[in-house]
Motif scaffolding. Sequence first.
Motif, PDB file in Angstrom:
ATOM      1  N   HIS A  61       0.752  -1.299  -0.123  1.00 53.99           N
ATOM      2  CA  HIS A  61      -0.060  -0.088  -0.105  1.00 53.99           C
ATOM      3  C   HIS A  61       0.755   1.308  -0.076  1.00 53.99           C
ATOM      4  N   GLY A  62       2.266   1.270  -0.400  1.00 59.37           N
ATOM      5  CA  GLY A  62       3.090   2.129  -0.513  1.00 59.37           C
ATOM      6  C   GLY A  62       3.421   2.901   0.931  1.00 59.37           C
ATOM      7  N   HIS A  63       3.277   2.069   1.896  1.00 60.50           N
ATOM      8  CA  HIS A  63       3.684   2.984   3.136  1.00 60.50           C
ATOM      9  C   HIS A  63       5.104   2.369   3.893  1.00 60.50           C
ATOM     10  N   ARG A  64       5.581   1.418   3.184  1.00 58.61           N
ATOM     11  CA  ARG A  64       7.004   0.954   3.768  1.00 58.61           C
ATOM     12  C   ARG A  64       7.982   0.777   2.596  1.00 58.61           C
ATOM     13  N   LYS A  65       9.012   0.971   2.944  1.00 62.51           N
ATOM     14  CA  LYS A  65      10.214   0.807   1.901  1.00 62.51           C
ATOM     15  C   LYS A  65      11.142  -0.139   2.394  1.00 62.51           C
ATOM     16  N   VAL A  66      11.111  -0.432   3.805  1.00 62.11           N
ATOM     17  CA  VAL A  66      12.344  -1.155   4.335  1.00 62.11           C
ATOM     18  C   VAL A  66      11.625  -2.216   5.352  1.00 62.11           C
ATOM     19  N   PHE A  67      12.051  -3.594   4.991  1.00 57.92           N
ATOM     20  CA  PHE A  67      11.314  -4.514   6.090  1.00 57.92           C
ATOM     21  C   PHE A  67      12.230  -4.606   7.332  1.00 57.92           C
ATOM     22  N   ASP A  68      11.724  -4.716   8.305  1.00 55.53           N
ATOM     23  CA  ASP A  68      12.333  -5.199   9.656  1.00 55.53           C
ATOM     24  C   ASP A  68      11.868  -6.375  10.242  1.00 55.53           C
ATOM     25  N   LEU A  69      12.203  -7.441  10.062  1.00 56.50           N
ATOM     26  CA  LEU A  69      11.681  -8.801  10.569  1.00 56.50           C
ATOM     27  C   LEU A  69      12.966  -9.684  10.655  1.00 56.50           C
ATOM     28  N   PRO A  70      12.824 -10.691  11.633  1.00 54.55           N
ATOM     29  CA  PRO A  70      13.915 -11.540  11.868  1.00 54.55           C
ATOM     30  C   PRO A  70      13.852 -12.593  10.428  1.00 54.55           C
ATOM     31  N   LEU A  71      15.050 -12.646   9.581  1.00 51.16           N
ATOM     32  CA  LEU A  71      14.886 -13.306   8.805  1.00 51.16           C
ATOM     33  C   LEU A  71      16.137 -14.339   8.761  1.00 51.16           C
ATOM     34  N   LYS A  72      16.036 -15.627   8.341  1.00 50.54           N
ATOM     35  CA  LYS A  72      16.784 -16.451   8.465  1.00 50.54           C
ATOM     36  C   LYS A  72      16.895 -17.510   7.090  1.00 50.54           C
ATOM     37  N   GLN A  79      26.299 -17.173  -1.691  1.00 51.54           N
ATOM     38  CA  GLN A  79      24.915 -17.091  -1.634  1.00 51.54           C
ATOM     39  C   GLN A  79      24.687 -16.056  -0.676  1.00 51.54           C
ATOM     40  N   GLU A  80      25.265 -16.172   0.614  1.00 46.61           N
ATOM     41  CA  GLU A  80      25.017 -15.337   1.441  1.00 46.61           C
ATOM     42  C   GLU A  80      25.537 -13.839   1.344  1.00 46.61           C
ATOM     43  N   GLN A  81      26.495 -13.749   0.488  1.00 47.68           N
ATOM     44  CA  GLN A  81      27.263 -12.544   0.339  1.00 47.68           C
ATOM     45  C   GLN A  81      26.238 -11.841  -0.837  1.00 47.68           C
ATOM     46  N   ILE A  82      25.766 -12.645  -1.592  1.00 48.55           N
ATOM     47  CA  ILE A  82      24.669 -12.063  -2.797  1.00 48.55           C
ATOM     48  C   ILE A  82      23.421 -11.577  -1.921  1.00 48.55           C
ATOM     49  N   TRP A  83      22.964 -12.447  -1.311  1.00 50.02           N
ATOM     50  CA  TRP A  83      21.537 -11.955  -0.573  1.00 50.02           C
ATOM     51  C   TRP A  83      21.771 -10.891   0.141  1.00 50.02           C
ATOM     52  N   GLU A  84      23.159 -10.700   0.918  1.00 47.45           N
ATOM     53  CA  GLU A  84      23.259  -9.213   1.609  1.00 47.45           C
ATOM     54  C   GLU A  84      23.394  -8.176   0.626  1.00 47.45           C
ATOM     55  N   ALA A  85      23.846  -8.375  -0.724  1.00 46.61           N
ATOM     56  CA  ALA A  85      24.099  -7.305  -1.579  1.00 46.61           C
ATOM     57  C   ALA A  85      22.819  -6.954  -2.006  1.00 46.61           C
ATOM     58  N   LEU A  86      21.774  -7.979  -2.144  1.00 50.60           N
ATOM     59  CA  LEU A  86      20.454  -7.859  -2.490  1.00 50.60           C
ATOM     60  C   LEU A  86      19.783  -6.762  -1.558  1.00 50.60           C
ATOM     61  N   SER A  87      19.856  -7.012  -0.546  1.00 48.53           N
ATOM     62  CA  SER A  87      19.347  -6.275   0.688  1.00 48.53           C
ATOM     63  C   SER A  87      19.839  -4.940   0.866  1.00 48.53           C
ATOM     64  N   ALA A  88      20.788  -4.773   0.202  1.00 44.55           N
ATOM     65  CA  ALA A  88      21.426  -3.277   0.222  1.00 44.55           C
ATOM     66  C   ALA A  88      20.722  -2.713  -0.768  1.00 44.55           C
ATOM     67  N   ILE A  89      20.053  -3.089  -1.810  1.00 47.83           N
ATOM     68  CA  ILE A  89      19.674  -2.084  -3.003  1.00 47.83           C
ATOM     69  C   ILE A  89      18.437  -1.739  -2.468  1.00 47.83           C
ATOM     70  N   PRO A  90      18.279  -0.201  -2.445  1.00 49.21           N
ATOM     71  CA  PRO A  90      17.284   0.605  -1.829  1.00 49.21           C
ATOM     72  C   PRO A  90      15.975   0.674  -2.562  1.00 49.21           C
ATOM     73  N   TYR A  91      14.945   0.629  -1.992  1.00 50.31           N
ATOM     74  CA  TYR A  91      13.620   0.637  -2.551  1.00 50.31           C
ATOM     75  C   TYR A  91      13.557   1.707  -3.756  1.00 50.31           C
ATOM     76  N   GLY A  92      12.921   1.149  -4.810  1.00 52.07           N
ATOM     77  CA  GLY A  92      12.801   2.276  -5.942  1.00 52.07           C
ATOM     78  C   GLY A  92      14.274   2.159  -6.673  1.00 52.07           C
ATOM     79  N   GLU A 156       7.397  -0.188  -7.053  1.00 49.19           N
ATOM     80  CA  GLU A 156       8.314   0.784  -6.557  1.00 49.19           C
ATOM     81  C   GLU A 156       8.775   1.831  -7.254  1.00 49.19           C
ATOM     82  N   GLY A 157       8.021   1.927  -8.606  1.00 51.57           N
ATOM     83  CA  GLY A 157       8.365   3.149  -9.553  1.00 51.57           C
ATOM     84  C   GLY A 157       9.763   2.569 -10.298  1.00 51.57           C
ATOM     85  N   ILE A 158      10.239   1.516 -10.528  1.00 54.55           N
ATOM     86  CA  ILE A 158      11.416   1.222 -11.078  1.00 54.55           C
ATOM     87  C   ILE A 158      11.190   0.840 -12.369  1.00 54.55           C
TER      88      ILE A 158
END
Length: 163
Positions: A61-72, A79-92, A156-158
């Motif tokens: 609904h356009g109100h959240r740009k960053v998730f704050d959840l316990p992920l594992k 793979q973990e290095q790639i997933w960390e890099a993905l997590s660093a891509i900003p919204y939009g 996300e307007g990408i």
Amino acid sequence: MYYTVYSAPVGEIYILEKDGFIVEVMFDDEPFMTKKQVAHLKKEDTSVLREAKKQLHEYFHGHRKVFDLPLKQSGSSFQEQIWEALSAIPYGESRSYADIAEEIGNPKAVRAVGQANRRNALPIFIPCHRVIGKDRSLTGYAGTKTDMKAVLLELEGIPFVKK
């Protein structure tokens, strides 16, 4: 393991939790039903799963740009290095597979980046949808779900090119 279902604009999203962590996000009924039987999943709205649904609702609904959840999720160190890099891509914003390969210091690993991206068990929360072709074209998402990827990118307007 517990699960819940969130009805999103892209369809049903199955969210799995184990030991207080979100461990998997699934989009397809058939693989989910198989996993449900094999892993003896129990449908329950734990506090972690309720929070995951709340944050997905805010995102769609356009109100959240960053998730704050316990992920594992577990994978190789690459793979973990790639997933960390993905997590660093900003919204939009988006990146190409080549961009990610260069970012991790391994510019020839473009295909390996694609495979690690595909093995991401936490799509949306770890935003693999933000990785597109160097020519801005849609590439596979969660296997072959480019229509779903298009919805997320549009949300996300990408900018991207549909081929």
